[in-house]
Design a protein around this motif. Sequence first.
Motif, PDB file in Angstrom:
ATOM      1  N   ASN A 148      -8.935   9.859  -2.638  1.00  0.00           N
ATOM      2  CA  ASN A 148      -9.455   9.334  -3.894  1.00  0.00           C
ATOM      3  C   ASN A 148     -10.883   9.834  -4.134  1.00  0.00           C
ATOM      4  O   ASN A 148     -11.787   9.530  -3.354  1.00  0.00           O
ATOM      5  CB  ASN A 148      -9.438   7.805  -3.849  1.00  0.00           C
ATOM      6  CG  ASN A 148      -9.766   7.204  -5.207  1.00  0.00           C
ATOM      7  OD1 ASN A 148     -10.007   7.934  -6.179  1.00  0.00           O
ATOM      8  ND2 ASN A 148      -9.767   5.886  -5.276  1.00  0.00           N
ATOM      9  N   ILE A 149     -11.069  10.593  -5.220  1.00  0.00           N
ATOM     10  CA  ILE A 149     -12.420  11.113  -5.489  1.00  0.00           C
ATOM     11  C   ILE A 149     -13.345  10.012  -6.009  1.00  0.00           C
ATOM     12  O   ILE A 149     -14.550  10.206  -6.108  1.00  0.00           O
ATOM     13  CB  ILE A 149     -12.415  12.303  -6.484  1.00  0.00           C
ATOM     14  CG1 ILE A 149     -11.891  11.887  -7.852  1.00  0.00           C
ATOM     15  CG2 ILE A 149     -11.614  13.469  -5.925  1.00  0.00           C
ATOM     16  CD1 ILE A 149     -12.094  12.956  -8.919  1.00  0.00           C
ATOM     17  N   THR A 151     -12.965  13.281 -16.059  1.00  0.00           N
ATOM     18  CA  THR A 151     -12.932  12.344 -14.931  1.00  0.00           C
ATOM     19  C   THR A 151     -12.465  13.064 -13.666  1.00  0.00           C
ATOM     20  O   THR A 151     -12.682  12.575 -12.563  1.00  0.00           O
ATOM     21  CB  THR A 151     -11.961  11.173 -15.184  1.00  0.00           C
ATOM     22  OG1 THR A 151     -10.668  11.706 -15.443  1.00  0.00           O
ATOM     23  CG2 THR A 151     -12.420  10.330 -16.331  1.00  0.00           C
ATOM     24  N   LEU A 152     -11.827  14.231 -13.819  1.00  0.00           N
ATOM     25  CA  LEU A 152     -11.279  14.909 -12.649  1.00  0.00           C
ATOM     26  C   LEU A 152     -12.361  15.513 -11.764  1.00  0.00           C
ATOM     27  O   LEU A 152     -12.105  15.819 -10.604  1.00  0.00           O
ATOM     28  CB  LEU A 152     -10.283  16.006 -13.072  1.00  0.00           C
ATOM     29  CG  LEU A 152      -9.067  15.528 -13.886  1.00  0.00           C
ATOM     30  CD1 LEU A 152      -8.130  16.680 -14.184  1.00  0.00           C
ATOM     31  CD2 LEU A 152      -8.321  14.432 -13.122  1.00  0.00           C
ATOM     32  N   GLN A 187      -6.855   5.334  -9.691  1.00  0.00           N
ATOM     33  CA  GLN A 187      -7.116   6.297  -8.624  1.00  0.00           C
ATOM     34  C   GLN A 187      -6.899   7.720  -9.098  1.00  0.00           C
ATOM     35  O   GLN A 187      -5.971   8.010  -9.851  1.00  0.00           O
ATOM     36  CB  GLN A 187      -6.150   6.045  -7.460  1.00  0.00           C
ATOM     37  CG  GLN A 187      -6.449   4.775  -6.702  1.00  0.00           C
ATOM     38  CD  GLN A 187      -5.591   4.683  -5.470  1.00  0.00           C
ATOM     39  OE1 GLN A 187      -4.379   4.874  -5.514  1.00  0.00           O
ATOM     40  NE2 GLN A 187      -6.226   4.400  -4.330  1.00  0.00           N
ATOM     41  N   ILE A 188      -7.788   8.613  -8.672  1.00  0.00           N
ATOM     42  CA  ILE A 188      -7.586  10.044  -8.879  1.00  0.00           C
ATOM     43  C   ILE A 188      -7.605  10.683  -7.498  1.00  0.00           C
ATOM     44  O   ILE A 188      -8.632  10.661  -6.812  1.00  0.00           O
ATOM     45  CB  ILE A 188      -8.643  10.644  -9.806  1.00  0.00           C
ATOM     46  CG1 ILE A 188      -8.521   9.995 -11.193  1.00  0.00           C
ATOM     47  CG2 ILE A 188      -8.466  12.155  -9.895  1.00  0.00           C
ATOM     48  CD1 ILE A 188      -9.527  10.473 -12.204  1.00  0.00           C
ATOM     49  N   LEU A 216      -2.971  11.324 -10.644  1.00  0.00           N
ATOM     50  CA  LEU A 216      -3.656  10.254 -11.364  1.00  0.00           C
ATOM     51  C   LEU A 216      -2.763   9.025 -11.346  1.00  0.00           C
ATOM     52  O   LEU A 216      -1.590   9.103 -11.729  1.00  0.00           O
ATOM     53  CB  LEU A 216      -3.941  10.647 -12.817  1.00  0.00           C
ATOM     54  CG  LEU A 216      -5.239  11.428 -13.082  1.00  0.00           C
ATOM     55  CD1 LEU A 216      -5.132  12.818 -12.490  1.00  0.00           C
ATOM     56  CD2 LEU A 216      -5.530  11.489 -14.564  1.00  0.00           C
ATOM     57  N   LYS A 217      -3.311   7.902 -10.866  1.00  0.00           N
ATOM     58  CA  LYS A 217      -2.516   6.674 -10.804  1.00  0.00           C
ATOM     59  C   LYS A 217      -3.186   5.578 -11.607  1.00  0.00           C
ATOM     60  O   LYS A 217      -4.272   5.131 -11.253  1.00  0.00           O
ATOM     61  CB  LYS A 217      -2.344   6.239  -9.343  1.00  0.00           C
ATOM     62  CG  LYS A 217      -1.512   7.232  -8.544  1.00  0.00           C
ATOM     63  CD  LYS A 217      -1.174   6.712  -7.170  1.00  0.00           C
ATOM     64  CE  LYS A 217      -0.197   7.681  -6.491  1.00  0.00           C
ATOM     65  NZ  LYS A 217      -0.107   7.437  -5.052  1.00  0.00           N
ATOM     66  N   ASP A 218      -2.540   5.159 -12.679  1.00  0.00           N
ATOM     67  CA  ASP A 218      -3.027   4.053 -13.528  1.00  0.00           C
ATOM     68  C   ASP A 218      -4.495   4.226 -13.890  1.00  0.00           C
ATOM     69  O   ASP A 218      -5.307   3.327 -13.686  1.00  0.00           O
ATOM     70  CB  ASP A 218      -2.830   2.697 -12.812  1.00  0.00           C
ATOM     71  CG  ASP A 218      -1.373   2.435 -12.524  1.00  0.00           C
ATOM     72  OD1 ASP A 218      -0.539   2.813 -13.380  1.00  0.00           O
ATOM     73  OD2 ASP A 218      -1.063   1.894 -11.447  1.00  0.00           O
TER      74      ASP A 218
END
Lengths: 258, 310
Positions: A72-73, A49-50, A65-66, A7-9
């Motif tokens: 990225n999903i 969200t995942l 971004q996930i 997970l990014k930001d």
Amino acid sequence: MAKRIDLKDVDIYYGAFHAVQSVNLTVAPRSVTAFIGPSGCGKSTVLRTLNRMHEEIPGARVDGQILLDGENIYDRSADAVAVRRTIGMVFQMPNPFPTMSIRDNVVAGLRLQGVKDKKKLDEVAEASLRGANLWNEVKDRLDKPGGGISGGQQQRLCIARAIAVQPDVLLMDEPCSALDPISTLAIEDLIADLKKEYTIVIVTHNMQQAARVSDQTGFFNLEATGKPGHLVEIDDTEKIFSNPTEQATEDYISGRFG
Amino acid sequence: MWASSRRGESVFRGLTTGSGVLVVASIALIGLFLLIQAIPSLLANQANFFTSTEFSTGDPDNLRFGILDLLVVTLKTSILALVIAMPIALGVALFLTQYAPKRVARPFAYVIDLLAAVPSIVYGLWGILVLAPVILPVNQWLVDNLGWFPLFSQGNLPVGVRGTIFTGGVILAVMILPIITAVAREVFAQTPRFHIEAAKALGATRWEVITMAVLPYGRSGYIAGSMLGLGRALGETIAILLVISASTGMQTLSLFDGGYTFASLIASAASEFSQPLPTGAYISAGLVLFVLTFVVNALARVVAGGKVNG
């Protein structure tokens, strides 16, 4: 199989309401990560969200971004339905399809992916039920409705259903909160087994449970009602429960919260 | 103070119990009334009540009446209405609960409900003056091209007569659409969120969510709603009386026959209810209709009361 999550930001919104603020974390493949924290801190929201279940609520959206093994999903070309087919989810309330047979429940996800071969479906049903430690209890009544077994069995049926598609990630949203202690123990044992093959993220209100089942624990908190939740810290479970870096974590796990 | 509140309680209980008893009693009394009025005529009947297609009551000393044709026409119109209305209602209810955004769904549902508020005489007028001429070419095409199929064979009406059972069935379909839609919409909307989430989390598309979660949950409610619609179709009177032409010919299997349903026959004869014996003949027909709708409604209750989920 068993992918890594980054997970990014990540910022999560419900309409104008900023629900969760800038989450950064990494989940290693074949490990269990637990999210703990007080109600309303956004841990379930992050979990949802995942697999992009979160966006089923009108107005919900995600920034940042996930990444699943680097992909990225939330990419413009990624379809939420396709994402969910590779990520399993187990909910707080056991939710087998009540009118479907136990066998049909297990292979429901496979059927959605277009598998029709009956022999293959039967094999997967047995393997998944064995994987969920349920086979011996239901093998004689596979054609009975999924709603007719006990709550703990139903939850293991839901786990069997989730792993039948051999997901990249298995998400669990307070999977034991509606179960008695014996069923809870059965699920926790199962999580320890499943970890060998799957990447697991679990949300729990029960700190002992987080300590028992997880390799890594993330603590979420919020400053006040109406303020966004945030990830206070994430570290090895042992460190979080013995010597956390943040005072807030220390307060929460020792019960001095609030 | 304590005593007065207890008195309020018992008054209230008496009122509610009384209302309940009143409803049950009136239904029982209506049934009893029909039975008592029908019996003398049934005894005087010279024809077989269940198998005769005659309905001649002109001579009180030689009553000849049977319900076979009435039953056939009533069932043909009602079942046709059901066959047309059920899939449409299902589609509308699924659209309103699963696809339409809320701000569209609400006014749309309101319009559907308004269909139920249109007086049936208006449906009748519209049916015979507007719908029937439009439907006539369809009638003719079906007879010409699919006439070998019994339902679509040339009926007992002369070619070109507009008011057929087919037209009546279409009108009835419009009339029962709101009730079926309303019931189906209600049960589909109540599908537990966790069943829907289960399907979505497995990667179900909207349509797959409907087949996995919504339809299994709402099926019995939808069927019950359809039964209520059928009950309404069986008893519909004035629209049918206006739309379907009378016919002296034999009833066939064709949808292009004319004729009378139980209700439309009784209404057409209402001006002649002066002598008790002929009147009793019509009351007997009414009794059969009463029992028929009663059975259909009871079936609806049984289906709806059945386990919706496990």
